[in-house]
Design a protein around this motif. Structure first.
Motif, mmCIF file in Angstrom:
data_model
loop_
_atom_site.group_PDB
_atom_site.id
_atom_site.type_symbol
_atom_site.label_atom_id
_atom_site.label_comp_id
_atom_site.label_asym_id
_atom_site.label_seq_id
_atom_site.Cartn_x
_atom_site.Cartn_y
_atom_site.Cartn_z
ATOM 1 N N MET A 152 18.058 -11.684 5.736
ATOM 2 C CA MET A 152 18.078 -13.112 5.448
ATOM 3 C C MET A 152 16.999 -13.485 4.434
ATOM 4 N N MET A 153 15.814 -12.930 4.587
ATOM 5 C CA MET A 153 14.710 -13.214 3.667
ATOM 6 C C MET A 153 15.049 -12.751 2.249
ATOM 7 N N LYS A 154 15.644 -11.583 2.148
ATOM 8 C CA LYS A 154 16.023 -11.077 0.835
ATOM 9 C C LYS A 154 17.114 -11.945 0.207
ATOM 10 N N GLU A 155 18.019 -12.404 1.028
ATOM 11 C CA GLU A 155 19.098 -13.268 0.544
ATOM 12 C C GLU A 155 18.530 -14.559 -0.061
ATOM 13 N N LEU A 156 17.430 -15.043 0.503
ATOM 14 C CA LEU A 156 16.808 -16.265 -0.017
ATOM 15 C C LEU A 156 16.093 -16.032 -1.352
ATOM 16 N N GLY A 157 15.819 -14.772 -1.667
ATOM 17 C CA GLY A 157 15.162 -14.473 -2.937
ATOM 18 C C GLY A 157 13.789 -13.840 -2.821
ATOM 19 N N PHE A 158 13.355 -13.535 -1.601
ATOM 20 C CA PHE A 158 12.064 -12.889 -1.421
ATOM 21 C C PHE A 158 12.165 -11.390 -1.684
ATOM 22 N N GLN A 159 11.126 -10.849 -2.282
ATOM 23 C CA GLN A 159 10.910 -9.407 -2.254
ATOM 24 C C GLN A 159 10.173 -9.126 -0.950
ATOM 25 N N VAL A 160 10.768 -8.353 -0.051
ATOM 26 C CA VAL A 160 10.244 -8.197 1.313
ATOM 27 C C VAL A 160 9.596 -6.827 1.491
ATOM 28 N N ILE A 161 8.401 -6.828 2.032
ATOM 29 C CA ILE A 161 7.685 -5.606 2.380
ATOM 30 C C ILE A 161 7.415 -5.650 3.877
ATOM 31 N N VAL A 162 7.941 -4.666 4.603
ATOM 32 C CA VAL A 162 7.730 -4.587 6.049
ATOM 33 C C VAL A 162 6.573 -3.626 6.310
ATOM 34 N N VAL A 163 5.550 -4.119 6.973
ATOM 35 C CA VAL A 163 4.365 -3.308 7.260
ATOM 36 C C VAL A 163 4.289 -3.074 8.758
ATOM 37 N N SER A 164 4.313 -1.811 9.135
ATOM 38 C CA SER A 164 4.279 -1.496 10.568
ATOM 39 C C SER A 164 3.291 -0.391 10.909
ATOM 40 N N ARG A 165 3.008 0.476 9.988
ATOM 41 C CA ARG A 165 2.159 1.624 10.302
ATOM 42 C C ARG A 165 0.691 1.216 10.390
ATOM 43 N N SER A 166 0.059 1.589 11.476
ATOM 44 C CA SER A 166 -1.350 1.228 11.681
ATOM 45 C C SER A 166 -2.240 1.879 10.633
ATOM 46 N N LYS A 167 -1.800 3.015 10.084
ATOM 47 C CA LYS A 167 -2.596 3.708 9.071
ATOM 48 C C LYS A 167 -2.763 2.836 7.832
ATOM 49 N N ILE A 168 -1.714 2.115 7.474
ATOM 50 C CA ILE A 168 -1.785 1.222 6.311
ATOM 51 C C ILE A 168 -2.698 0.046 6.606
ATOM 52 N N ILE A 169 -2.505 -0.549 7.765
ATOM 53 C CA ILE A 169 -3.263 -1.749 8.122
ATOM 54 C C ILE A 169 -4.747 -1.443 8.294
ATOM 55 N N SER A 170 -5.079 -0.269 8.816
ATOM 56 C CA SER A 170 -6.482 0.064 9.070
ATOM 57 C C SER A 170 -7.243 0.405 7.794
ATOM 58 N N ASP A 171 -6.529 0.757 6.722
ATOM 59 C CA ASP A 171 -7.188 1.016 5.438
ATOM 60 C C ASP A 171 -7.360 -0.322 4.726
ATOM 61 N N LEU A 172 -8.421 -1.017 5.075
ATOM 62 C CA LEU A 172 -8.590 -2.388 4.616
ATOM 63 C C LEU A 172 -8.768 -2.470 3.105
ATOM 64 N N ASN A 173 -9.333 -1.435 2.500
ATOM 65 C CA ASN A 173 -9.524 -1.454 1.056
ATOM 66 C C ASN A 173 -8.190 -1.599 0.328
ATOM 67 N N LYS A 174 -7.142 -0.952 0.833
ATOM 68 C CA LYS A 174 -5.820 -1.037 0.226
ATOM 69 C C LYS A 174 -5.034 -2.228 0.764
ATOM 70 N N PHE A 175 -5.129 -2.453 2.074
ATOM 71 C CA PHE A 175 -4.304 -3.488 2.696
ATOM 72 C C PHE A 175 -4.722 -4.881 2.235
ATOM 73 N N ALA A 176 -6.009 -5.096 2.000
ATOM 74 C CA ALA A 176 -6.476 -6.398 1.524
ATOM 75 C C ALA A 176 -5.815 -6.748 0.197
ATOM 76 N N ASN A 177 -5.707 -5.771 -0.691
ATOM 77 C CA ASN A 177 -5.056 -6.014 -1.981
ATOM 78 C C ASN A 177 -3.554 -6.182 -1.833
ATOM 79 N N MET A 178 -2.957 -5.503 -0.862
ATOM 80 C CA MET A 178 -1.532 -5.676 -0.611
ATOM 81 C C MET A 178 -1.238 -7.099 -0.141
ATOM 82 N N ILE A 179 -2.045 -7.592 0.787
ATOM 83 C CA ILE A 179 -1.871 -8.960 1.271
ATOM 84 C C ILE A 179 -2.111 -9.954 0.138
#
Length: 454
Positions: A303-330
């Protein structure tokens, strides 16, 4: 006859002086030319150095005094030592030379004004939970007519002793460690020495950029540095304002969430200042794997993509815990979506004008607003709340429509307390989103971030 050699020697002195004069401008050890003002200092003696030291100490005295108010500040001015005791936090300050014995975490504050006294401080920003506080290593402040141990090392900036207890939950890490550390020490402009009482490599790995932007010095691990350190003053404990909050008028005064967000942009080298700089609306969906899961997540993404969003699903704790990278992603996204939980703390990395959408589950209305909704507004972030209906909660099937868990969540909080309510509403609840209703919220989010640069 004896005077002639003496005349020769004295006559040679001006010549020798002229020969060595250029060398006085050359740093013997480094081979660099010494500036004229530094050369002059060779001849001005210790008076200039003493003056600089006195000026620096006056500056430190002023900054340390900002951490106490009223009677506490007057006590600091008279005795050189005082503590600010508030509802949430205890911060003790000395503006005179002190000695810190890292092997015992004892701080010696010599004074002829009083007999020996001892104050015990637990150097954490939140003091309400007494059971939690007791798990901390106490810092013992020994003040009065004492004979302290000799110095092994001498420093020319104040020390700050704090605890990183509570690691593992990003909300508590920012709320009770990172923001209080900024509030307490930003005013020193990196001229401060950190002693991390319960030093953990995991804290430094995750928040090293924050620490290095608040202090010019390597953080001390007292367990690995069992010696006596002398400082011109100290701070024990960190000042706490409120949930993910900086209050401009609270101690030490002058800092707001906008200042903290500017600090984060510098520390993590964040690219986007305003959401209008992001050309295509980009959305990050925080996907949970244990509790508070989106049971129809794939349909939500479609549904989000249909509205026109580019959607990124974040679930892995490894990504979230690497704050140096995740801060820039957010920081590179326009909209952040998630169910109530610690992951929404990352809203502070969103560019100004972005949108945070919180899915408010049953029984979590107060927490949703207090911990993430109200702070978002102070961050210049739009806050949208999607409050689920009982039919969307997995608790309806477990308890039935007429159970007080569904009809009156406040009853469980009143009867069983926070732990009983947490077990039900946080640990047992998942959600199947009503896509038609949720679509309306996402359309509103899109309208807030789309075509802002046109």
């Amino acid at each position: 006859m004896e005077k002639e050699p003496r005349r020769l020697v004295f006559g040679a002195i001006p010549i020798v002086f002229l020969l060595i004069l250029p060398l006085l401008f050359v740093d013997f050890f480094w081979g660099n030319v010494i500036p004229y003002d530094q050369w002059i200092q060779y001849f001005s003696g210790s008076a200039t150095a003493n003056s600089r030291f006195e000026d620096q100490q006056k500056s430190f005295d002023h900054l340390l005094a900002r951490l106490v108010r009223g009677e506490d500040r007057r006590k600091l001015e008279v005795t050189g030592f005082a503590c600010d005791t508030a509802v949430h936090s205890v911060v003790c300050v000395a503006n005179q030379p002190v000695r810190i014995e890292t092997s015992t975490m004892k701080v010696y504050i010599p004074s002829n004004r009083t007999l020996q006294q001892e104050t015990v401080v637990y150097p954490h920003a939140r003091q309400e939970d007494k059971n939690f506080v007791k798990t901390l290593t106490p810092v013992r402040l020994i003040y009065g007519n004492i004979t302290p141990p000799a110095c092994d090392y001498t420093h020319d900036v104040p020390a700050v002793i704090f605890s990183s207890k509570g690691m593992g939950n990003v909300f508590h890490e920012f709320n009770e460690i990172v923001i209080p550390l900024f509030v307490t020490t930003r005013q020193f402009e990196s001229r401060v020495f950190f002693i991390l009482e319960d030093f953990k490599p995991s804290f430094m790995n995750k928040y090293g950029k924050v620490v290095s932007h608040l202090s010019n010095y390597e953080v001390m691990n007292p367990a690995a540095n069992r010696s006596v350190h002398c400082f011109p003053g100290f701070v024990v404990g960190l000042k706490y304002h409120n949930n993910l909050a900086l209050n401009f008028s609270d101690i030490p005064g002058g800092y707001s969430m906008r200042d903290f967000r500017h600090f984060l942009r510098e520390a993590y080298n964040l690219k986007f200042l305003h959401v209008s700089e992001i050309k295509r609306p980009r959305l990050i969906l925080l996907s949970r794997r244990n509790t508070r899961r989106f049971l129809n997540e794939d349909e939500m993404v479609a549904m989000m993509k249909e509205l026109g969003f580019q959607v990124i699903v974040v679930s892995r704790s490894k990504i979230i815990s690497d704050l140096n990278k995740f801060a820039n992603m957010i920081n590179s996204c326009s909209v952040l979506v998630g169910a109530h939980g610690a992951g929404l703390t990352n809203e502070m990395f969103l560019p100004a004008g972005a949108v945070m959408v919180q899915v408010e589950l049953l029984g979590l209305g107060w927490a949703a607003d207090t911990y993430y909704g109200d702070p978002a507004r102070a961050m210049d972030v739009h806050y949208l709340k999607y409050k689920i209906e009982p039919e969307e909660s997995s608790l309806l099937k477990l308890y039935g429509r007429n159970h007080s868990v569904i009809t009156d969540p406040g009853y469980l909080f009143d009867k069983g307390g926070y732990r009983a309510a947490r077990q039900v509403y946080l640990d047992m609840q998942n959600v199947r989103i009503n896509l038609s209703r949720f679509r309306e919220t996402m359309v509103e989010a899109l309208s807030l971030v789309a075509d802002l640069d046109s």
